[in-house]
Design a protein around this motif. Structure first.
Motif, PDB file in Angstrom:
ATOM      1  N   ARG A   1     -25.396 -18.559 -13.517  1.00 39.91           N
ATOM      2  CA  ARG A   1     -24.813 -17.321 -13.003  1.00 39.91           C
ATOM      3  C   ARG A   1     -23.376 -17.535 -12.513  1.00 39.91           C
ATOM      4  O   ARG A   1     -22.531 -16.651 -12.634  1.00 39.91           O
TER       5      ARG A   1
ATOM      6  N   GLU B   1     -29.587 -13.654  -1.903  1.00 46.34           N
ATOM      7  CA  GLU B   1     -30.159 -12.929  -0.759  1.00 46.34           C
ATOM      8  C   GLU B   1     -31.344 -12.051  -1.139  1.00 46.34           C
ATOM      9  O   GLU B   1     -32.335 -11.989  -0.410  1.00 46.34           O
ATOM     10  N   GLN B   2     -31.257 -11.344  -2.266  1.00 50.94           N
ATOM     11  CA  GLN B   2     -32.200 -10.249  -2.508  1.00 50.94           C
ATOM     12  C   GLN B   2     -33.001 -10.351  -3.811  1.00 50.94           C
ATOM     13  O   GLN B   2     -34.038  -9.693  -3.938  1.00 50.94           O
ATOM     14  N   GLU B   3     -32.526 -11.111  -4.770  1.00 46.98           N
ATOM     15  CA  GLU B   3     -33.153 -11.053  -6.086  1.00 46.98           C
ATOM     16  C   GLU B   3     -33.845 -12.347  -6.512  1.00 46.98           C
ATOM     17  O   GLU B   3     -34.927 -12.308  -7.088  1.00 46.98           O
ATOM     18  N   ALA B   4     -33.239 -13.461  -6.259  1.00 44.32           N
ATOM     19  CA  ALA B   4     -33.792 -14.735  -6.731  1.00 44.32           C
ATOM     20  C   ALA B   4     -35.125 -15.028  -6.053  1.00 44.32           C
ATOM     21  O   ALA B   4     -35.332 -14.719  -4.875  1.00 44.32           O
ATOM     22  N   ASP B   5     -36.042 -15.628  -6.802  1.00 48.26           N
ATOM     23  CA  ASP B   5     -37.351 -16.010  -6.272  1.00 48.26           C
ATOM     24  C   ASP B   5     -37.751 -17.328  -6.927  1.00 48.26           C
ATOM     25  O   ASP B   5     -38.611 -17.379  -7.806  1.00 48.26           O
TER      26      ASP B   5
ATOM     27  N   VAL C   1     -21.533 -10.569  -5.571  1.00 43.91           N
ATOM     28  CA  VAL C   1     -22.669 -10.249  -6.446  1.00 43.91           C
ATOM     29  C   VAL C   1     -23.562 -11.476  -6.601  1.00 43.91           C
ATOM     30  O   VAL C   1     -24.795 -11.387  -6.559  1.00 43.91           O
TER      31      VAL C   1
ATOM     32  N   ALA D   1     -39.096 -16.587   1.726  1.00 49.35           N
ATOM     33  CA  ALA D   1     -37.758 -16.566   1.123  1.00 49.35           C
ATOM     34  C   ALA D   1     -36.793 -17.532   1.796  1.00 49.35           C
ATOM     35  O   ALA D   1     -35.868 -18.043   1.156  1.00 49.35           O
TER      36      ALA D   1
ATOM     37  N   TRP E   1     -28.370 -21.481 -10.341  1.00 53.09           N
ATOM     38  CA  TRP E   1     -27.060 -21.055  -9.827  1.00 53.09           C
ATOM     39  C   TRP E   1     -25.974 -21.277 -10.868  1.00 53.09           C
ATOM     40  O   TRP E   1     -25.109 -20.422 -11.071  1.00 53.09           O
TER      41      TRP E   1
ATOM     42  N   GLN F   1     -33.511 -19.675   0.249  1.00 49.12           N
ATOM     43  CA  GLN F   1     -32.187 -19.296   0.729  1.00 49.12           C
ATOM     44  C   GLN F   1     -31.574 -20.387   1.598  1.00 49.12           C
ATOM     45  O   GLN F   1     -30.389 -20.732   1.457  1.00 49.12           O
TER      46      GLN F   1
ATOM     47  N   LYS G   1     -25.426 -12.028  -3.402  1.00 51.14           N
ATOM     48  CA  LYS G   1     -26.463 -11.012  -3.256  1.00 51.14           C
ATOM     49  C   LYS G   1     -27.699 -11.388  -4.068  1.00 51.14           C
ATOM     50  O   LYS G   1     -28.837 -11.108  -3.679  1.00 51.14           O
ATOM     51  N   TRP G   2     -27.479 -12.030  -5.225  1.00 42.78           N
ATOM     52  CA  TRP G   2     -28.605 -12.502  -6.036  1.00 42.78           C
ATOM     53  C   TRP G   2     -29.453 -13.482  -5.229  1.00 42.78           C
ATOM     54  O   TRP G   2     -30.688 -13.414  -5.246  1.00 42.78           O
TER      55      TRP G   2
END
Length: 394
Positions: A316, A345-349, A339, A359, A313, A363, A342-343
């Motif tokens: 970014r 929510e949808q992109e970070a793994d 943005v 996930a 985190w 999260q 959103k990383w």
């Protein structure tokens, strides 16, 4: 006051389900392909396709010193079930079915139950004792089954008794749990077996409920049990962690007083996205607590995982602040914050362990960090939260 407690009956039902799992695992380990039925042919039964091979009557006594005398209801209720099952009360030595009376009590020495045990069997003596009991007992409640037993032809009576096996001194409900853990020696290390068994029994009890809803339902197959064992075993690998299926039943709860919700409000995350965030937070908290309770995490693993999340985190977050500069307008700050979120929510793994893919773990842990103000989305989240709290306090 009279005791109308149904505790022993309820324990008996729980014992029946747990014992069925115990018996199924025992047969799987011995190489049997017999499938399981509950409350269909008997309390528990095993069959190869279309052909019953074993019938189990279970009698649960909370006092293990309970004895099984010759006129015991345990014996004669069991015989009544089997006599009712046989068309015309006929029994044959051809393709016999093994019939078990499973009890937590003990067979009194010299009793019919004693001679019917799987060790030191004496079928002639057992038949003689049962016949004499049926002829002389004054138990009014059992006269009908006595009559049914005495009406059998000698060869039928002998055939029935030859298939009758008493297994006494079986473990109580809580002790059976220990035996089940021992049967899972191949699936998990000793310290992980209690958690492994809880997961397996959670699935098993649900499967039993489905099975019991329909008296004509097909059996619970060996393949089903083996598949579930394999799935759970995968979750207990060193590079994975088990996820409790019931965690997904947790849905949005009120979280307006939480700092992680305030942080999302700052960047205009509302509606279904906010509800999803609250659900993730609660699920992650519940699952992490379960892992800690079951001792499935290594020392310091959670704190190291949180450090990894904060490090990812941090890069970014400061990148977004540098991108807009110190004099950016509020709209621009909210834009880069959304943005960043959103990383998450949808992109970070970023996984706690490589094979733990859910996930909500990541999260929800991020939301936990946000709730402690260790991470944030808005470039000025610390100042903004302090202002909000001062305003709410006023």
């Amino acid at each position: 006051m009279a005791d109308y407690s149904a505790n022993e009956s309820m324990l008996g039902y729980l014992y029946q389900a747990r014992y069925a799992l115990h018996a199924a695992l025992s047969r799987i380990q011995s190489g049997s392909s017999a499938n399981v039925r509950i409350e269909q042919l008997d309390d528990v039964s095993f069959d190869t396709p279309g052909t019953p091979t074993e019938l189990l009557q279970l009698k649960y006594h909370t006092d293990p010193t309970t004895t099984i005398p010759n006129a015991s209801a345990d014996i004669w209720k069991t015989l009544r079930v089997w006599l009712d099952q046989a068309p015309g009360h006929s029994f044959s030595q051809e393709n016999p079915v093994s019939r078990y009376l499973i009890t937590t009590g003990r067979a009194a020495k010299g009793s019919a139950a004693h001679f019917l045990r799987d060790r030191g069997r004496d079928l002639n003596e057992a038949t003689k004792i049962l016949t004499n009991t049926a002829e002389t007992s004054k138990n009014d409640k059992q006269q009908d089954v006595y009559s049914m037993f005495l009406k059998l032809k000698p060869e039928e009576r002998s055939a029935l008794v030859s298939t009758f096996i008493v297994i006494d001194n079986e473990p109580l409900l809580e002790d059976l749990e220990v035996e089940l853990q021992q049967k899972l020696y191949f699936a998990a290390s000793e310290d992980k077996r209690p958690a492994f068994l809880r997961r397996l029994e959670g699935w098993w009890f649900q499967r039993c409920v489905q099975h019991l809803k329909d008296k004509t339902a097909p059996p619970i197959t060996v393949a089903e049990i083996q598949e579930e064992l394999e799935l759970i075993r995968e979750e207990f690998r060193r590079d994975n962690l088990p996820i409790n299926p019931e965690i997904y039943d947790i849905v949005e709860e009120e979280g307006a007083e939480s700092d992680f919700v305030r942080q999302l409000n700052l960047i205009n995350v509302t509606g279904p996205r906010l509800a999803a965030a609250v659900s993730c937070y609660i699920r992650a908290f519940a699952q992490r607590s379960e892992w800690v309770r079951d001792d499935l995490l290594t020392p310091g693993e959670l704190s190291r995982y949180e450090d990894r999340l904060k490090e990812a985190w941090r890069v970014r977050f400061w990148e977004s602040r540098e991108e807009i500069g110190e004099s950016a307008a509020e709209a621009e700050k909210i834009k880069v914050a959304r943005v960043l979120y959103k990383w998450v929510e949808q992109e970070a793994d970023i996984r706690i362990r490589d094979m733990c893919r859910e996930a909500f773990v990541m999260q929800g842990t991020y939301h936990g960090l946000a709730d402690h103000r260790e991470v944030g989305w808005h470039p000025d989240f610390e100042v903004r939260l302090a202002t909000l709290l001062e305003s709410e306090s006023a």
